[in-house]
Design an enzyme around this catalytic site. Structure first.
Site, short mmCIF file in Angstrom:
data_model
loop_
_atom_site.label_atom_id
_atom_site.label_comp_id
_atom_site.label_asym_id
_atom_site.label_seq_id
_atom_site.Cartn_x
_atom_site.Cartn_y
_atom_site.Cartn_z
CG HIS A 64 -1.93 -1.05 1.25
ND1 HIS A 64 -3.22 -0.90 0.76
CD2 HIS A 64 -1.85 -2.32 1.69
CE1 HIS A 64 -3.88 -2.03 0.93
NE2 HIS A 64 -3.07 -2.91 1.49
CE LYS A 103 -7.02 13.56 0.37
NZ LYS A 103 -6.83 12.53 -0.61
NE ARG A 104 -4.17 9.88 10.13
CZ ARG A 104 -3.64 8.94 10.89
NH1 ARG A 104 -4.22 7.76 10.95
NH2 ARG A 104 -2.55 9.16 11.61
CE LYS A 138 -2.86 10.62 3.14
NZ LYS A 138 -3.51 9.72 2.18
CB THR A 159 -10.23 4.44 -0.94
OG1 THR A 159 -9.71 4.82 0.33
CG2 THR A 159 -9.50 3.24 -1.47
CE LYS A 189 -14.12 5.43 1.15
NZ LYS A 189 -13.18 5.58 2.29
C1 26Q Z 1 3.43 1.26 10.58
C2 26Q Z 1 4.35 1.06 11.60
C3 26Q Z 1 3.99 1.25 12.92
C4 26Q Z 1 2.69 1.64 13.20
C5 26Q Z 1 1.79 1.82 12.18
C6 26Q Z 1 2.15 1.64 10.87
C7 26Q Z 1 1.18 1.87 9.78
C8 26Q Z 1 -0.19 1.85 9.99
C9 26Q Z 1 -1.06 2.11 8.98
C10 26Q Z 1 1.62 2.14 8.49
C11 26Q Z 1 0.73 2.40 7.47
C12 26Q Z 1 -0.64 2.39 7.71
C13 26Q Z 1 -1.64 2.69 6.69
C14 26Q Z 1 -1.37 2.95 5.43
C15 26Q Z 1 -2.43 3.32 4.49
O1 26Q Z 1 -3.55 3.58 4.89
N1 26Q Z 1 -2.14 3.37 3.18
C16 26Q Z 1 -3.13 3.74 2.21
O2 26Q Z 1 -3.76 2.55 1.74
C17 26Q Z 1 -4.87 2.86 0.92
C18 26Q Z 1 -5.56 1.57 0.55
O3 26Q Z 1 -4.80 0.85 -0.35
C19 26Q Z 1 -4.44 3.64 -0.31
O4 26Q Z 1 -5.59 4.03 -1.02
C20 26Q Z 1 -3.64 4.88 0.10
O5 26Q Z 1 -3.11 5.52 -1.06
C21 26Q Z 1 -2.52 4.50 1.04
O6 26Q Z 1 -1.86 5.66 1.51
#
Ligand code: 26Q
Length: 829
Positions: free
Chosen positions: A373, A566-567, A572, A674, A678
């Site tokens: 991702h 979004k985050r 972004k 995503t 929406k």
């Molecule tokens: C990593 C290490 C320690 C703690 C947390 C994490 C962590 C947690 C969540 C790292 C990444 C995430 C989430 C990533 C994420 O949401 N990526 C998004 O995924 C979507 C679905 O595929 C894409 O549409 C987005 O582009 C992408 O940013």
């Protein structure tokens, strides 16, 4: 059979009479729950009304749920386990009612007690067990799998604290704990009988088994018990109810003070707490949290409990058959977070089932699949070898062995190419050695996919190029999607009714049918256009009320609603959005009003608690909002609001009310996105870069119905080494004025210098996000937005076309592709 305990199984056909779903039956059960189970009466707190109704609905899912379960566990049925550290499911009640088709009956039943169903469903707290896109994707996928009747089970963690609650104090983000289980969770079913034990720590030793074979065992470990809590996932009007199984960590039953060797009672209790800490809190997506031991514990805990659960089911008739297991199971790993599954499955097969290494490896690589991702190299997970050794000693040994086999293979293909070996190795060498989880995931999987066409191509050409050369057949793309049930049918009932009136309601379960709406985009359909606009206006009134309540800002529903939720992350580029706001502000102040249209800019999103720059950008947005909204010269032409605590349930109000969807990441950085989908489904038009799934949206709607701007991914990369933001400032008077105004302290009157770090970031030649490079192109595209908005007929046409072209972005389509190319499941009857 474990510890001589009898495994409880029930594969009898389920014979539960479905409960009545007419208003009278629902009403009488509701009354019974409220009065007898909860001991409450009419005037009680709203949460009890919700809880009673949720219980009534869950009861009505139970017979289908048990029936679906029985279908999945027939011998020979192939299943997928979707393993994810996050499932951002949001609220469930409204969604189940929609899926069951009993909204009308339920609303009537509630009305008989003088409650409004729309209000009751809002008293449910969001299950915020995810950060953002990746977690919400898992939830949309679960919805689609159930709707497509695919035997897919979600495996995740039951965090006590989900995503933190965000509130704003003096413009700054503050975090509060999300105690989402405070009032209980009426959806979950605890299944203590399927508990599993997960090992940590200890050491490994060699021994000879009863046949004299040399084997390894993992001993003296501290064991933690995993208790499963099941949540129902209903399909759309098909009587399928799949399962999301979330594990909770507890100290072992036989929690034994001596065994913990703690020496003292209080130390022992602390050890118990450490066990229970594992599922205490969801990690925010925060690079400052990288490498934390507790996170690795979470990952292994999920993986080990879930794999053991699957193996338990495969071995339920006493004899474990390796080939049958391989045929019946596929594990889809949501990013590298559960990638330790590759090593854990090897460990279980080799150490516990005494399978030969080569057979175990063949089966493991056949059963694992990995979805990536992110392209950001800093986001690639790695764990220090020393931590691994201490926490998961046996798994480290197995990873070494996997790596040694793998590197031999690399050297067979590229003899002597030690540079390549270094790049590809699962172990990163250096003063501190690391386990690279992406390498482990790729080596151990039969499939590696990205989440949008561009992203998958960049994985093949960049980040994973070496692996692609070795195994081109493993690599594939699965462009993300979102569920039209939650994001259109449920969130936007008025638009849904209008659509169904014209093309029928088949689109809800088959979004490709939404293309039948295309002819109605023509301007001759004045009636349809007028109704489309009326629906949007009503949705905007609803959002305006939320913005007023949450931010105290007046949004005029007639204005253009320009939204970025979004985050918060620099890539972004919420900052680019705000720079445009400041540019508009200056234009209005100077009376440059040609082409001006009234605009309401809404921004929302959480910053990781340790992400300094993202938090400063939130403060900046809030300060700009404070100045713009209160400047009498602006006089309502421009409004800005930062919506606190953006979450799944806010998006259900926001997406239907949005005119303009901001998707403005630096090209090549947003894997897919995503939210963009929406918004599109709900008739918003995108202003976006050529990035992630924006590209596919652009291709689906055509250039006339999308506001494209900015550098392409290749241009971003090419520019990098000679990026000089100062030159953009010199050449662009408006940009200069914007930056000067910020520097002058206009937005920080009593807080001198607080936005200096923000200015420094965009003015730095090493700004990775190249905000200023796209400023002019963005502002010009926004000007085109204004011109398009000024012609409301033209805008309505674009809006309808966006919805009509959104069929591809249904997660049903995504899941069908996963199934066709990777999973190969048969729908259950
Ligand atoms: C990593 C290490 C320690 C703690 C947390 C994490 C962590 C947690 C969540 C790292 C990444 C995430 C989430 C990533 C994420 O949401 N990526 C998004 O995924 C979507 C679905 O595929 C894409 O549409 C987005 O582009 C992408 O940013």
């Amino acid at each position: 059979m474990q510890n001589g305990k009898r495994e409880p199984f029930n594969y009898q056909p389920v014979d539960l009479a479905p409960l009545g779903c007419d208003a009278a039956a629902i009403g009488s059960d509701f009354k019974r729950y409220l009065s007898y189970r909860l001991g409450r009466s009419r005037g009680c707190a709203p949460i009890y009304i919700y809880e009673a109704l949720a219980s009534v609905v869950r009861d009505r899912l139970t017979s289908d749920w048990r029936h679906t379960w029985a279908l999945h566990w027939r011998p020979g049925v192939r299943r997928v386990q979707y393993m994810s550290l996050e499932f951002l499911i949001g609220r469930a009640l409204g969604n189940h009612l929609l899926n069951m088709g009993i909204e009308g009956e339920t609303a009537q039943a509630m009305l008989d007690f003088s409650y409004k169903l729309e209000e009751v469903v809002q008293d449910e707290v969001d299950a915020g067990l995810g950060n953002g896109g990746l977690g919400r994707l898992a939830a949309c996928f679960m919805d689609s799998c159930a709707t497509l009747a695919l035997p897919v089970m979600g495996y995740g963690l039951r965090y006590e604290y989900g995503m933190f609650r965000q509130f704003i104090e003096n413009g700054f983000q503050k975090e509060a704990a999300d105690l989402w289980l405070k009032n209980g969770n009426p959806w979950e079913v605890e299944r203590i009988e399927y508990s599993q034990t997960v090992q940590f720590g200890g050491y490994t030793e060699q021994y000879r088994d009863e046949h004299g074979q040399k084997r390894t065992r993992w001993v003296s470990s501290n064991d933690v018990v995993a208790i499963p809590f099941d949540m129902p996932i209903s399909g759309y009007r098909n009587h399928i109810v799949n399962t999301l199984r979330l594990w909770k960590a507890t100290a072992s039953d036989e929690f034994n003070l001596e065994e913990f060797n703690a020496g003292s009672y209080t130390d022992a209790v602390q050890a118990k707490n450490e066990a229970e800490d594992i599922t205490m809190v969801l990690y925010p997506n925060d690079s400052s949290e990288n490498g934390k031991e507790l996170r690795l514990r979470q990952q292994y805990f999920l993986v080990s409990a879930s794999l053991k659960d699957s193996l338990r089911i495969s071995a339920r008739h006493g004899d474990f058959n390796l080939e049958q297991f391989a045929h019946e199971n596929l594990f889809q790993m949501n990013d590298t977070h559960p990638a330790i599954a590759v090593a854990e499955l090897m460990r279980i097969l080799v150490d516990e089932y005494h399978v030969l290494w080569d057979d175990a490896w063949r089966v493991t690589t056949q059963c694992m699949a990995y979805t990536n991702h992110t392209l950001l190299p800093e986001a690639l997970e790695k764990w220090s070898v020393s931590l691994f050794e201490r926490l998961l000693p046996r798994l480290l040994e197995i990873i070494y062995e996997i790596n040694s086999h793998f590197l031999n293979k690399v050297l067979m293909k590229w003899p002597g190419d030690m540079e390549r070996v270094k790049r590809m190795s699962i172990i990163e060498e250096g003063p501190e050695r690391y386990v690279r989880m992406a390498s482990l995931a790729i080596v151990g999987s039969c499939s590696v996919n990205g989440v949008a066409a561009l992203h998958s191509r960049l994985l093949r050409e960049g980040l994973f190029h070496d692996f692609y050369q070795l195994w081109p057949e493993k690599f594939n793309n699965k462009t993300n999607g979102v569920t039209p049930r939650r994001w259109v049918a449920h969130a936007n009932p008025a638009m849904s009714a209008l659509i169904s009136e014209h093309i029928g309601d088949g689109w809800v379960a088959d979004l490709s049918q939404i293309s039948q709406l295309k002819p109605f985009a023509g301007k001759q359909h004045t009636q349809f256009h007028a109704r489309w606009r009326a629906v949007k206006l009503a949705n905007k009134q609803h959002l305006a009320a939320l913005v007023k309540a949450e931010c105290g800002v007046d949004f005029d529903p007639e204005a253009l609603f320009d939204v970025q939720v979004k985050r918060l992350h620099e890539y972004k580029r919420q900052l680019l959005n705000v720079l445009h706001v400041v540019a508009l502000y200056l234009r209005i102040k100077r009376g440059h009003l040609d082409h001006h249209v009234n605009r309401c800019v809404l921004i929302g999103g959480k910053a990781a608690p340790g992400y300094y720059m993202a938090k400063r950008i939130i403060k900046f947005i809030n300060n700009v909002a404070g100045v713009v909204n209160n400047d009498p010269d602006i006089d309502g032409r421009l409004k800005v609001a930062f919506l606190p605590n953006y979450r799944v349930s806010s998006m259900e109000i926001i997406a239907p009310a949005t005119d303009l969807s901001e998707q403005i990441s630096t090209a090549g950085k947003e894997a897919s996105g995503t939210g963009n989908m929406k918004f599109m489904m709900n008739g918003a038009i995108t202003i976006g870069t050529y990035d992630g799934a924006n590209i596919e949206i652009f291709e689906a709607v055509g250039r006339d119905n999308f506001f494209l701007f900015g550098l392409h991914a290749e241009q971003v990369d090419a520019l990098r080494c000679e990026y000089r933001p100062g030159e953009y400032v010199e050449q662009d008077a408006e940009l200069r004025d914007v930056l000067d105004l910020i520097r002058s302290g206009h937005f920080s009157l009593n807080e001198p210098g607080i936005f200096e770090p923000v200015l420094d970031a965009v003015l730095s030649p090493s700004d990775p996000w190249m905000v200023l490079a796209d400023f002019r192109s963005y502002v010009d595209a926004q000007q085109q937005v204004a011109q398009a908005w000024a012609d409301q007929e033209r805008w309505t046409e674009m809006s309808i076309l966006n919805t009509a072209c959104s069929g591809f972005f249904s997660s049903d389509r995504t899941i069908q592709e996963y199934n066709r190319d990777i999973w190969k499941l048969e729908p259950v009857a």
